[in-house]
Design a protein around this motif. Structure first.
Motif, PDB file in Angstrom:
ATOM      1  N   PRO A 129      13.138  47.470  -3.326  1.00 14.47           N
ATOM      2  CA  PRO A 129      14.450  47.707  -2.728  1.00 14.47           C
ATOM      3  C   PRO A 129      15.199  46.379  -2.596  1.00 14.47           C
ATOM      4  O   PRO A 129      14.609  45.368  -2.221  1.00 14.47           O
ATOM      5  N   VAL A 133      18.804  46.972   5.473  1.00 18.44           N
ATOM      6  CA  VAL A 133      19.272  48.241   6.032  1.00 18.44           C
ATOM      7  C   VAL A 133      20.743  48.168   6.418  1.00 18.44           C
ATOM      8  O   VAL A 133      21.475  49.160   6.314  1.00 18.44           O
ATOM      9  N   ASP A 134      21.205  47.009   6.855  1.00 20.15           N
ATOM     10  CA  ASP A 134      22.601  46.884   7.285  1.00 20.15           C
ATOM     11  C   ASP A 134      23.528  46.405   6.172  1.00 20.15           C
ATOM     12  O   ASP A 134      24.679  46.064   6.419  1.00 20.15           O
ATOM     13  N   LYS A 137      26.240  50.652   1.523  1.00 19.08           N
ATOM     14  CA  LYS A 137      26.150  52.022   2.010  1.00 19.08           C
ATOM     15  C   LYS A 137      24.837  52.646   1.578  1.00 19.08           C
ATOM     16  O   LYS A 137      24.454  52.580   0.409  1.00 19.08           O
ATOM     17  N   ILE A 138      24.142  53.261   2.525  1.00 23.24           N
ATOM     18  CA  ILE A 138      22.868  53.910   2.212  1.00 23.24           C
ATOM     19  C   ILE A 138      23.155  55.282   1.600  1.00 23.24           C
ATOM     20  O   ILE A 138      23.916  56.081   2.146  1.00 23.24           O
ATOM     21  N   SER A 139      22.543  55.559   0.464  1.00 20.63           N
ATOM     22  CA  SER A 139      22.770  56.812  -0.234  1.00 20.63           C
ATOM     23  C   SER A 139      22.313  57.998   0.604  1.00 20.63           C
ATOM     24  O   SER A 139      21.266  57.940   1.265  1.00 20.63           O
ATOM     25  N   ALA A 145      17.882  56.283  -1.433  1.00 20.91           N
ATOM     26  CA  ALA A 145      17.962  55.442  -0.235  1.00 20.91           C
ATOM     27  C   ALA A 145      16.711  54.593  -0.079  1.00 20.91           C
ATOM     28  O   ALA A 145      16.783  53.388   0.181  1.00 20.91           O
ATOM     29  N   ARG A 148      16.482  51.866  -2.873  1.00 21.38           N
ATOM     30  CA  ARG A 148      17.480  50.790  -2.884  1.00 21.38           C
ATOM     31  C   ARG A 148      17.520  49.966  -1.606  1.00 21.38           C
ATOM     32  O   ARG A 148      17.862  48.794  -1.649  1.00 21.38           O
ATOM     33  N   HIS A 149      17.212  50.569  -0.469  1.00 21.94           N
ATOM     34  CA  HIS A 149      17.305  49.876   0.807  1.00 21.94           C
ATOM     35  C   HIS A 149      15.921  49.650   1.413  1.00 21.94           C
ATOM     36  O   HIS A 149      14.990  50.420   1.163  1.00 21.94           O
ATOM     37  N   LEU A 151      14.224  50.452   3.789  1.00 23.08           N
ATOM     38  CA  LEU A 151      13.900  51.412   4.839  1.00 23.08           C
ATOM     39  C   LEU A 151      12.399  51.472   5.100  1.00 23.08           C
ATOM     40  O   LEU A 151      11.961  51.699   6.224  1.00 23.08           O
TER      41      LEU A 151
END
Length: 250
Positions: A129, A133-134, A137-139, A145, A148-149, A151
């Protein structure tokens, strides 16, 4: 397994991957590999020996694992957190009759101690990823999500586990975002991974780089560092460059 005997879900399709007509299961509603996976597979220089062990962390639907199978006899293990993606990857491996060389483990990169002892892996590749997180934009698509992020996996945890798993002088190949390059260098240094080679990937000439490729060696010498020539994905006429075409088609 013959392609005609493969059962695809309604939202899945088969694509060709690499020079040996590999086939990979993809899904526009779940996950499809991107340029990142292609350039990582091309950049990585993994051991050739059948006795070597290579890990593909954050394996997704298995694109990098499949690409690496074209260049080595080593055992390749893809680690993917998401059950649906791991299932797609395993079916692609079986479709390409690679079960004897490539396997998929559904597991959490942050919690692999029960699966792999420390200092046992010859090479690791990873397409992790990219975004905190911030950031960005989270999908709403949970599969995208998580891919890519950060999380479920952040950079510090990833690099720590890579260092734990690699043998002395083992190699780590990673694709990442250039804007996090300095942060990545700091994490590598903290975990005894010495950068030895980097390459920047540009969407086209006269644009900023959007992809960073890094090779690091566990407890490597600080002497000797290479910056590869730039890789341009498209030319000014929005056509794939000859080098990118070669990477796509093998």
């Amino acid at each position: 397994m013959a392609e005609t005997s493969l059962v695809l879900r309604e939202d899945e399709r088969l694509d060709t991957l690499g020079r040996d007509d590999l086939r990979i299961i993809q899904s526009s509603s779940v996950f499809s590999y991107s340029t990142d996976a292609l350039v990582l597979g091309d950049f990585a220089r993994v051991p050739q020996s059948a006795r070597a062990k290579v890990l593909d962390l954050c394996a997704g639907t298995g694109a990098v694992s499949l690409l690496l199978s074209e260049q080595t006899n080593a055992q390749i293990i893809g680690v993917e957190l998401q059950e649906r993606l791991a299932d797609m990857a395993q079916r692609s491996i079986t479709l390409n009759q690679l079960d004897n060389q490539v396997q998929i483990l559904q597991g959490d990169v942050a919690n692999l101690r029960a699966d792999f002892s420390h200092d046992t892996i010859d090479a690791i590749v990873c397409n992790p990823p990219y975004f905190k997180v911030d950031e960005a934009k989270i999908s709403p698509n949970p599969h995208l999500a998580i891919a890519r992020h950060e999380l479920r996996l952040d950079l510090s945890t990833l690099v720590r586990e890579v260092s734990r798993l690699l043998k002395m002088k083992g190699t780590f190949f990673m694709v990442y975002r250039p804007e996090r390059f300095l942060e990545l260098l700091d994490e590598l240094q903290q975990h005894n991974l010495v950068p030895k080679r980097i390459r920047f990937v540009y969407p086209k000439p006269n644009r900023q780089a959007t992809i960073l490729l890094v090779e690091a060696i566990k407890h490597g010498s600080v002497v000797g560092f290479a910056v590869d020539s730039p890789l341009y994905v498209m030319d000014e006429a929005d056509r794939y460059t000859p080098e990118m075409r070669a990477i796509i088609h093998g």
